[in-house]
Design a protein around this motif. Structure first.
Motif, PDB file in Angstrom:
ATOM      1  N   VAL A  56       0.863  -1.180   0.000  1.00  0.00           N
ATOM      2  CA  VAL A  56       0.000   0.000   0.000  1.00  0.00           C
ATOM      3  C   VAL A  56       0.902   1.233   0.000  1.00  0.00           C
ATOM      4  O   VAL A  56       2.068   1.179   0.385  1.00  0.00           O
ATOM      5  CB  VAL A  56      -0.932   0.043   1.234  1.00  0.00           C
ATOM      6  CG1 VAL A  56      -1.944  -1.077   1.190  1.00  0.00           C
ATOM      7  CG2 VAL A  56      -0.124  -0.002   2.533  1.00  0.00           C
ATOM      8  N   GLY A  57       0.350   2.362  -0.452  1.00  0.00           N
ATOM      9  CA  GLY A  57       1.092   3.609  -0.415  1.00  0.00           C
ATOM     10  C   GLY A  57       1.964   3.826  -1.636  1.00  0.00           C
ATOM     11  O   GLY A  57       2.035   2.997  -2.548  1.00  0.00           O
ATOM     12  N   ILE A  97       6.154 -10.087   3.490  1.00  0.00           N
ATOM     13  CA  ILE A  97       4.729 -10.393   3.351  1.00  0.00           C
ATOM     14  C   ILE A  97       3.942  -9.162   2.931  1.00  0.00           C
ATOM     15  O   ILE A  97       3.048  -9.240   2.078  1.00  0.00           O
ATOM     16  CB  ILE A  97       4.178 -10.945   4.674  1.00  0.00           C
ATOM     17  CG1 ILE A  97       4.919 -12.224   5.074  1.00  0.00           C
ATOM     18  CG2 ILE A  97       2.681 -11.197   4.583  1.00  0.00           C
ATOM     19  CD1 ILE A  97       4.619 -12.685   6.486  1.00  0.00           C
ATOM     20  N   ALA A  98       4.267  -8.007   3.527  1.00  0.00           N
ATOM     21  CA  ALA A  98       3.519  -6.782   3.238  1.00  0.00           C
ATOM     22  C   ALA A  98       4.416  -5.574   3.480  1.00  0.00           C
ATOM     23  O   ALA A  98       5.357  -5.629   4.276  1.00  0.00           O
ATOM     24  CB  ALA A  98       2.264  -6.702   4.112  1.00  0.00           C
ATOM     25  N   ALA A  99       4.104  -4.498   2.789  1.00  0.00           N
ATOM     26  CA  ALA A  99       4.860  -3.257   2.979  1.00  0.00           C
ATOM     27  C   ALA A  99       3.951  -2.068   2.720  1.00  0.00           C
ATOM     28  O   ALA A  99       3.072  -2.115   1.843  1.00  0.00           O
ATOM     29  CB  ALA A  99       6.061  -3.208   2.040  1.00  0.00           C
ATOM     30  N   GLY A 100       4.147  -1.020   3.499  1.00  0.00           N
ATOM     31  CA  GLY A 100       3.421   0.236   3.308  1.00  0.00           C
ATOM     32  C   GLY A 100       4.411   1.368   3.173  1.00  0.00           C
ATOM     33  O   GLY A 100       5.377   1.456   3.941  1.00  0.00           O
ATOM     34  N   TYR A 101       4.193   2.245   2.199  1.00  0.00           N
ATOM     35  CA  TYR A 101       5.146   3.319   1.911  1.00  0.00           C
ATOM     36  C   TYR A 101       4.511   4.682   2.189  1.00  0.00           C
ATOM     37  O   TYR A 101       3.341   4.914   1.887  1.00  0.00           O
ATOM     38  CB  TYR A 101       5.597   3.242   0.454  1.00  0.00           C
ATOM     39  CG  TYR A 101       6.114   1.875   0.068  1.00  0.00           C
ATOM     40  CD1 TYR A 101       7.366   1.447   0.485  1.00  0.00           C
ATOM     41  CD2 TYR A 101       5.330   1.003  -0.681  1.00  0.00           C
ATOM     42  CE1 TYR A 101       7.832   0.182   0.149  1.00  0.00           C
ATOM     43  CE2 TYR A 101       5.787  -0.265  -1.018  1.00  0.00           C
ATOM     44  CZ  TYR A 101       7.039  -0.669  -0.602  1.00  0.00           C
ATOM     45  OH  TYR A 101       7.499  -1.925  -0.927  1.00  0.00           O
ATOM     46  N   SER A 102       5.327   5.571   2.749  1.00  0.00           N
ATOM     47  CA  SER A 102       4.840   6.904   3.138  1.00  0.00           C
ATOM     48  C   SER A 102       3.548   6.751   3.936  1.00  0.00           C
ATOM     49  O   SER A 102       2.540   7.406   3.663  1.00  0.00           O
ATOM     50  CB  SER A 102       4.620   7.783   1.907  1.00  0.00           C
ATOM     51  OG  SER A 102       5.823   7.989   1.207  1.00  0.00           O
ATOM     52  N   TRP A 105      -3.327   1.090   7.092  1.00  0.00           N
ATOM     53  CA  TRP A 105      -3.456   2.044   5.999  1.00  0.00           C
ATOM     54  C   TRP A 105      -4.794   2.777   6.043  1.00  0.00           C
ATOM     55  O   TRP A 105      -4.850   4.000   5.934  1.00  0.00           O
ATOM     56  CB  TRP A 105      -3.283   1.332   4.660  1.00  0.00           C
ATOM     57  CG  TRP A 105      -3.420   2.259   3.487  1.00  0.00           C
ATOM     58  CD1 TRP A 105      -4.487   2.390   2.658  1.00  0.00           C
ATOM     59  CD2 TRP A 105      -2.451   3.214   3.036  1.00  0.00           C
ATOM     60  NE1 TRP A 105      -4.239   3.354   1.712  1.00  0.00           N
ATOM     61  CE2 TRP A 105      -3.004   3.884   1.920  1.00  0.00           C
ATOM     62  CE3 TRP A 105      -1.171   3.556   3.466  1.00  0.00           C
ATOM     63  CZ2 TRP A 105      -2.319   4.880   1.224  1.00  0.00           C
ATOM     64  CZ3 TRP A 105      -0.478   4.548   2.772  1.00  0.00           C
ATOM     65  CH2 TRP A 105      -1.049   5.196   1.666  1.00  0.00           C
ATOM     66  N   HIS A 106      -5.865   2.027   6.231  1.00  0.00           N
ATOM     67  CA  HIS A 106      -7.188   2.643   6.178  1.00  0.00           C
ATOM     68  C   HIS A 106      -7.490   3.487   7.427  1.00  0.00           C
ATOM     69  O   HIS A 106      -8.300   4.420   7.358  1.00  0.00           O
ATOM     70  CB  HIS A 106      -8.263   1.563   6.004  1.00  0.00           C
ATOM     71  CG  HIS A 106      -8.254   0.936   4.644  1.00  0.00           C
ATOM     72  ND1 HIS A 106      -8.501   1.641   3.495  1.00  0.00           N
ATOM     73  CD2 HIS A 106      -7.998  -0.335   4.245  1.00  0.00           C
ATOM     74  CE1 HIS A 106      -8.414   0.855   2.444  1.00  0.00           C
ATOM     75  NE2 HIS A 106      -8.113  -0.362   2.868  1.00  0.00           N
TER      76      HIS A 106
END
Length: 237
Positions: free
Chosen positions: A4-5, A103-108, A232-233
């Motif tokens: 996400v992101g 497994i997962a990553a979120g950016y900014s 994220w949400h």
């Protein structure tokens, strides 16, 4: 890998904002320069003393305004250039994260309503969690207290403190589970190391090795992905 992101999204927006501001200030400087030149010409050729005095005053004011706006333009454009470099570094780290098998990553990604965003939140292949701050530079990296130096350049603010802060926020969001704090300098030349406060500093090439140190906090990939969606949400509408 679930993602996400937008890697480098915040600094990219800053780049375009500063570039726009720099362009506007530059245009204003050109206009004021023309006004100053025109006023000086008028002061030379006018035969009316009051008009000559007024032209001189306008020329002086326009010259001062031109100097100020030109200085601001150069400053904004320099900041835009730095933001562009920072965005490239964050995208380079994103490419490396994708190769780690995480497994997962979120950016900014924002982890709360205030306090800025985290460059990358990574849930690793071993079920660990890490908060990664990305900094730009090339050379050997040294940390002395709150100061980080890359080669001869001292990085602004407190990079390790930023990483630790984001790790604490991520830990709270995960129910106080342990989170690895990381500062990644893609162009770092020396081996990865941990500061006395437990923040790991590494290059992009060594990022996977460092991420593998994160303690396991997820029992399954599905749990990690659902948690990333929630994070994220909750804070990134």
């Amino acid at each position: 890998m679930y993602e996400v992101g937008d890697a480098g999204g915040y600094v990219s927006r800053q780049k375009w904002k500063r570039r726009g501001e720099g362009t506007l200030y530059g245009a204003a400087a050109v206009v004021l320069a023309l006004v100053a030149v025109g006023s000086l010409i008028g002061a030379v050729y006018t035969g009316v003393a009051p008009l000559r005095a007024l032209a001189v005053v306008v020329a002086v004011a326009a010259t001062g305004g031109c100097w100020y706006t030109w200085t601001r333009s150069r400053r904004m454009l320099r900041q835009a250039g730095k933001a562009a470099i920072g965005a490239r570094s964050e995208r380079e780290v994103r490419t490396v994260i994708r190769r780690t098998g995480s497994i997962a990553a979120g950016y900014s990604i924002k982890l709360a309503d205030r306090g800025g965003d985290c460059d990358a939140v990574v849930f690793t292949s071993t079920g660990g969690a890490a908060a990664v701050e990305v900094k730009t530079g090339h050379g050997e990296v040294f940390v002395e207290g709150d100061t980080m130096r890359v080669g001869r350049r001292v990085l602004p603010k407190n990079p390790t403190g930023q990483a630790a802060f984001q790790a604490r926020r991520l830990s709270r969001a995960l129910g106080r589970k342990p989170v690895l704090a990381v500062v990644c300098v893609p162009g770092m030349m020396n081996r990865p190391f941990a500061t006395p406060k437990g923040v790991w500093v590494c290059s992009a090439d060594d990022l996977k090795t460092v991420l593998d140190r994160a303690p396991r906090v997820f029992d399954s990939p599905a749990e990690a992905q659902q948690t990333m969606k929630r994070l994220w949400h909750e804070n990134n509408p």
